[in-house]
Scaffold this motif. Structure first.
Motif, PDB file in Angstrom:
ATOM      1  N   GLY A 155      -1.114  28.616   3.767  1.00  0.00           N
ATOM      2  CA  GLY A 155      -2.411  27.997   3.966  1.00  0.00           C
ATOM      3  C   GLY A 155      -2.392  26.914   5.022  1.00  0.00           C
ATOM      4  N   LEU A 156      -3.431  26.102   5.012  1.00  0.00           N
ATOM      5  CA  LEU A 156      -3.626  25.038   6.000  1.00  0.00           C
ATOM      6  C   LEU A 156      -2.937  23.753   5.552  1.00  0.00           C
ATOM      7  N   VAL A 157      -2.214  23.118   6.446  1.00  0.00           N
ATOM      8  CA  VAL A 157      -1.569  21.826   6.159  1.00  0.00           C
ATOM      9  C   VAL A 157      -2.602  20.857   5.598  1.00  0.00           C
ATOM     10  N   ASP A 158      -2.236  20.171   4.496  1.00  0.00           N
ATOM     11  CA  ASP A 158      -3.150  19.223   3.848  1.00  0.00           C
ATOM     12  C   ASP A 158      -2.382  17.953   3.515  1.00  0.00           C
ATOM     13  N   LEU A 159      -2.512  16.945   4.351  1.00  0.00           N
ATOM     14  CA  LEU A 159      -1.757  15.705   4.142  1.00  0.00           C
ATOM     15  C   LEU A 159      -2.310  14.864   3.004  1.00  0.00           C
ATOM     16  N   ASP A 160      -3.550  15.087   2.620  1.00  0.00           N
ATOM     17  CA  ASP A 160      -4.083  14.404   1.437  1.00  0.00           C
ATOM     18  C   ASP A 160      -3.333  14.873   0.205  1.00  0.00           C
ATOM     19  N   ALA A 161      -3.259  16.184   0.020  1.00  0.00           N
ATOM     20  CA  ALA A 161      -2.558  16.732  -1.144  1.00  0.00           C
ATOM     21  C   ALA A 161      -1.066  16.438  -1.079  1.00  0.00           C
ATOM     22  N   ALA A 162      -0.484  16.453   0.120  1.00  0.00           N
ATOM     23  CA  ALA A 162       0.955  16.255   0.256  1.00  0.00           C
ATOM     24  C   ALA A 162       1.386  14.837  -0.081  1.00  0.00           C
ATOM     25  N   THR A 163       0.474  13.863   0.079  1.00  0.00           N
ATOM     26  CA  THR A 163       0.823  12.468  -0.219  1.00  0.00           C
ATOM     27  C   THR A 163       0.273  12.010  -1.566  1.00  0.00           C
ATOM     28  N   VAL A 204       0.830  -1.202   0.000  1.00  0.00           N
ATOM     29  CA  VAL A 204       0.000   0.000   0.000  1.00  0.00           C
ATOM     30  C   VAL A 204       0.862   1.248   0.000  1.00  0.00           C
ATOM     31  N   LEU A 205       2.033   1.165   0.641  1.00  0.00           N
ATOM     32  CA  LEU A 205       2.853   2.340   0.865  1.00  0.00           C
ATOM     33  C   LEU A 205       3.208   3.039  -0.436  1.00  0.00           C
ATOM     34  N   ASN A 206       2.879   4.304  -0.527  1.00  0.00           N
ATOM     35  CA  ASN A 206       3.242   5.152  -1.650  1.00  0.00           C
ATOM     36  C   ASN A 206       2.862   4.532  -2.982  1.00  0.00           C
ATOM     37  N   ALA A 207       1.672   4.011  -3.075  1.00  0.00           N
ATOM     38  CA  ALA A 207       1.161   3.442  -4.313  1.00  0.00           C
ATOM     39  C   ALA A 207      -0.064   4.234  -4.738  1.00  0.00           C
ATOM     40  N   PRO A 208      -0.421   4.166  -6.018  1.00  0.00           N
ATOM     41  CA  PRO A 208      -1.651   4.844  -6.433  1.00  0.00           C
ATOM     42  C   PRO A 208      -2.834   4.328  -5.623  1.00  0.00           C
ATOM     43  N   ASP A 209      -3.780   5.199  -5.364  1.00  0.00           N
ATOM     44  CA  ASP A 209      -4.933   4.789  -4.572  1.00  0.00           C
ATOM     45  C   ASP A 209      -5.635   3.602  -5.221  1.00  0.00           C
ATOM     46  N   ASP A 210      -5.801   2.517  -4.472  1.00  0.00           N
ATOM     47  CA  ASP A 210      -6.439   1.319  -4.997  1.00  0.00           C
ATOM     48  C   ASP A 210      -7.899   1.285  -4.565  1.00  0.00           C
ATOM     49  N   ALA A 228      -3.382  10.288   4.448  1.00  0.00           N
ATOM     50  CA  ALA A 228      -1.984   9.855   4.500  1.00  0.00           C
ATOM     51  C   ALA A 228      -1.864   8.472   5.130  1.00  0.00           C
ATOM     52  N   TYR A 229      -2.634   8.211   6.193  1.00  0.00           N
ATOM     53  CA  TYR A 229      -2.583   6.891   6.827  1.00  0.00           C
ATOM     54  C   TYR A 229      -3.043   5.804   5.857  1.00  0.00           C
ATOM     55  N   ALA A 230      -4.111   6.083   5.118  1.00  0.00           N
ATOM     56  CA  ALA A 230      -4.643   5.083   4.187  1.00  0.00           C
ATOM     57  C   ALA A 230      -3.649   4.761   3.087  1.00  0.00           C
ATOM     58  N   ARG A 231      -2.758   5.684   2.806  1.00  0.00           N
ATOM     59  CA  ARG A 231      -1.729   5.447   1.779  1.00  0.00           C
ATOM     60  C   ARG A 231      -0.467   4.830   2.361  1.00  0.00           C
ATOM     61  N   GLY A 232      -0.459   4.641   3.679  1.00  0.00           N
ATOM     62  CA  GLY A 232       0.658   3.938   4.293  1.00  0.00           C
ATOM     63  C   GLY A 232       1.606   4.793   5.090  1.00  0.00           C
ATOM     64  N   ALA A 233       1.336   6.100   5.228  1.00  0.00           N
ATOM     65  CA  ALA A 233       2.229   6.976   5.972  1.00  0.00           C
ATOM     66  C   ALA A 233       1.811   7.014   7.436  1.00  0.00           C
TER      67      ALA A 233
END
Length: 832
Positions: free
Chosen positions: A404-412, A35-41, A84-89
């Protein structure tokens, strides 16, 4: 020197707690390496929802001083941490250095081997009260996600560790006093520089890339003359600048911007808080030295707007951003399970201040560092967090919110299109429309299977690596109408008509799909032996298809059928016994000729088209050229009919129907092939039964060699590919009743016997911006060998025809693990 801090001024402050609340069932789904750093499945949304549903993610609270007032701490939700958690971070393997007044190391949020390491300044002995602030800060950065019940929380990077340095900090008396630069007893530049050098060295020794500094010096940076600041704080700036360290290795300093908006001056006036305070805003006056690796963090209120107490970004907007900092639930110092702030600082028991916004940013940086596998330099992590921050709506006001506001969705998630190289590389190619598409099944699943566990990387517009399986770029053989399709599939794809129009020796045959489009056309009789076609396989007009004895198998209904109809129709495969290589250029025009020659027969065909395998067409590719030469050996009726065939196919954009595109480059291939097909009557004419029928044997076999040329791309070489196919069958008309037909066929679809594909794939990068590549040699031969056995029975009913195909296929698509696939197909032809 003195490290001075007012908890509700330079470093944030406040506190709080609530009564225990029920906690939803703890989600146990953990990210895996795949899952880590992979395209959203397909499971990404479910994992994200599971993380967000945890009781530690959005924590319910009640005010200590007024339990009738309750609410929910949604600071993780506001920065999109669940994405970010769902993507493995999760922060695994990362360490954050926190410098503060003290920590309750035994708190449940820090349980676990090695979760906290600690260093205390010589001569400093923090009291329990001194541990209030640092304990809360550390828990917000790395607190455990343990699923405990009651009032509980977890840090942004809950799998990270913390290296805590306990230092003596000043404590505010409630009066805000901006510091005077000339007063060295308050701020000693050389002593400060020495202390910061020690902090940075300690962080480096602990392998920490981030230092969280939730403390500061009173006085907005905007209120000081830049020349005086540069003159009097040059040593401090030099220590923070880490000039002898490469940018990628510089320790990131995350500062709390300050809480001057919540204080008064000694004369009861309001202090200036339009910019971060002196230390946190130092980068505004030392931009080249500090802005690449220093961040100032302002705090948001519960509704997402800037908190009234928080300093603004102001002249530090280029390295400033926002994070939640109000009504925060975090670890308290009262006990190992306490989540209440010191009530003398926050009567509500909740935490307020930029001190508690800063560790959310520190934890976010730790997530990104892990997520990108340490391959981004530290200054790149800062750039990414700033570039991906949410600037929509109110957050577009940079004077208040900076980036702006921290956005971990966009950052990952990738920024822009993924490329094969880093930004600025002229040889980089986009991956969005790249891949290898297999039009036929000659390779089986060899490409997908061998590349499934091969990891390659694409780089986004900010140079971040995104890892994924190379097999994701290989499209499997296209599912088309074929011999193993069920009834429903057959009804969808079966041509509705194949009836000829005959006039004075000329014949026009058309095949039309359900959408009304003509899929195949053939016009014969333009001149003696000549024919023109579109989408028609030339092998169906040469070889055993031209033998009248093959037609004689089904003499009963000549008006419905073309020459060789026993093969085209009754076997249920229109291309049985033909050279499959011509399917590589089938979808397009063709011309051919066949006639008797010196007691035998001679024929040829030319085709110009794109691949068309059974029902699949690939009109988007470039057209190739194919030629077939057909020679029939001398023989008489009922003697063996044997045809020698040879041909060549030149594909303009692929090899054996497999088409690389985009970053995988382009390929041109030439395939030469040779083979035989033939038909034999089993028994002499006088051995026929009373209905004039006999058994007949039909067979074909072909070998091919493909040579490819590829461009400079991820695909380096396709070498020489050898392939084979064969088919053998027996058939008889009028087996049980006059006009019926029975056939049995055993065949091997086209299969690669030998061949290799050379790939050079990007597999990552160094922290210093060098792309890493690895060479792979893929064996194209499938792991299995598909063998198809089927029977066909055709019965004429009142001039119409009912056909049944029953069979099995061993190792479909040449895949050894697929076992045996059974199938049955019914079709009904009606004459109009």
């Amino acid at each position: 020197m003195s490290f001075l801090c007012a908890f509700l001024a330079g470093c944030g402050g406040g506190g709080g707690g609530s009564t225990p609340a029920s906690t939803p069932a703890y989600p146990r789904t953990a990210p895996t390496a795949a899952v880590l750093n992979a395209p959203d499945d397909v499971d990404y949304a479910a994992r994200k929802a599971e993380f967000a549903a945890g009781g530690e993610y959005n924590v319910s609270w009640k005010r200590i001083n007024d339990p009738s007032i309750d609410g929910t701490d949604r600071h993780l939700d506001r920065i999109n941490a669940a994405a970010a958690y769902a993507r493995g971070a999760t922060g695994t393997g990362q360490t954050i250095a926190i410098v503060d007044s003290g920590i309750l190391q035994t708190h449940r949020e820090f349980s676990g081997s090695g979760k906290v390491t600690k260093k205390t300044d010589p001569g400093y002995y923090p009291t329990d009260r001194d541990k209030f602030h640092g304990t809360a800060v550390a828990a917000l950065a790395v607190g455990n996600r343990d699923g405990g019940s009651g009032l509980n929380m977890h840090g942004v990077a809950f799998d990270a560790r913390v290296h805590f340095t306990e230092i003596r900090l000043g404590e505010s008396d409630g009066i805000y006093r901006p510091y005077k630069l000339e007063n060295h007893s308050d701020l000693d530049d050389r002593s400060d520089a020495k202390k910061f050098s020690e902090i940075i060295k300690t962080a480096q020794a602990a392998n920490a890339a981030i230092v969280n500094a939730s403390f500061g010096v009173n006085g907005a940076i905007s209120q000081y003359d830049w020349r005086e600041v540069r003159s009097r704080l040059g040593h401090t700036a030099a220590a923070l600048a880490q000039a002898s360290t490469r940018d990628a290795d510089k320790v990131i300093i995350v500062w709390a911007a300050g809480n001057a908006g919540g204080h008064e001056l000694p004369d009861s006036g309001k202090p200036v808080f339009d910019s971060p305070e002196l230390r946190s805003g130092l980068g505004a006056y030392f931009p080249k030295e500090l802005q690449s690796h220093v961040l100032a963090v302002v705090a948001l209120d519960q509704d997402g707007t800037i908190a009234s107490y928080s300093n603004r970004c102001g002249i530090a907007k280029s390295f400033c951003l926002a994070a939640p900092g109000s009504a925060i639930v975090s670890a308290g110092r009262y006990s190992d399970t306490s989540y209440t702030a010191d009530l003398s600082f926050s009567p509500t028991g909740l935490f307020y201040g930029t001190s508690f916004a800063a560790p959310l940013v520190s934890g976010s940086l730790a997530l990104l560092r892990q997520y990108f596998r340490g391959q981004l330099g530290n200054t790149e992590l800062v750039d990414r967090l700033l570039a991906t921050a949410n600037r929509k709506g109110i957050y577009a006001d940079s004077a208040i919110y900076g980036h702006g506001l921290v956005d971990l969705d966009a950052a990952t998630a990738p920024v822009g299109a993924l490329m094969t190289g880093l930004p600025g590389d002229p040889g980089s190619r986009p991956l969005a429309d790249s891949g290898i598409t297999a039009s036929g099944g000659a390779f089986g699943a060899s490409l997908q299977r061998q590349l499934a566990d091969v990891e390659m990387v694409g780089f986004d517009a900010l140079g971040a690596p995104f890892f994924q399986s190379a097999g994701a770029y290989v499209a499997p053989p296209v599912r088309v109408r074929n011999h193993t399709d069920g009834i429903e599939r057959e009804v969808q794809n079966l041509p509705l008509t194949a009836s000829p129009w005959v006039n004075s020796g000329a014949k026009l045959s058309l095949a039309m799909g359900r959408d009304g489009r003509i899929t195949e056309a053939r016009f014969a009789g333009l001149a003696d032996g000549w024919w023109l076609s579109y989408g028609h396989h030339a092998g169906q007009a040469l070889g055993l298809y031209t033998d009248s004895s093959v037609h004689d198998i089904n003499r009963v209904d000549y008006r419905m059928d073309d020459t060789g109809s026993a093969v085209k129709r009754e076997f249920g495969d229109p291309l049985a016994f033909t050279a499959p290589y011509l399917s590589l250029v089938r979808h397009g025009p063709g011309i051919g000729w066949s006639n008797s020659w010196r007691g035998g027969g001679l024929g040829f065909a030319l085709m110009h088209g794109t691949p068309q395998f059974d029902g699949y067409q690939n009109p988007g590719g470039e057209r190739g050229i194919g030629a077939l030469l057909d020679y029939r050996l001398r023989g008489r009726f009922n003697s063996p009919g044997l045809w020698l065939q040879a041909g060549v196919v030149r594909e303009a954009d692929g090899f054996l129907g497999t088409r690389p595109r985009g970053a995988f480059g382009a390929a041109r291939a030439t395939t030469t092939f040779a083979g035989v097909n033939g038909t034999w009557a089993l028994g002499s004419a006088h051995n026929r039964d009373v209905r004039g029928a006999s058994w007949r044997l039909l067979a074909s076999a072909y070998l091919g060699h493909t040579r490819s040329r590829v461009g400079h791309s991820l695909l380096r070489d396709a070498g020489t590919i050898s392939s084979s196919t064969f088919s053998v069958g027996v058939a008889r008309a009028s087996l049980w009743r006059h006009g019926d037909w029975f056939g049995l066929q055993l065949s091997q679809p086209l299969r690669v016997e030998r061949g290799n594909l050379a790939l050079r794939l990007p597999t990552g990068r160094t922290r210093y911006g060098q792309v890493l590549h690895k060479d792979y040699d893929v064996n194209l031969a499938p792991t299995g060998r598909s063998i198809l056995a089927r029977t066909t029975y055709r019965l004429l009913v009142a001039g119409d025809a009912l056909t049944t195909n029953v069979g099995v296929e061993h190792q479909p698509q040449h895949q050894s693990g697929r076992g045996i696939q059974r199938f049955i197909r019914l079709s009904f032809e009606k004459r109009f």
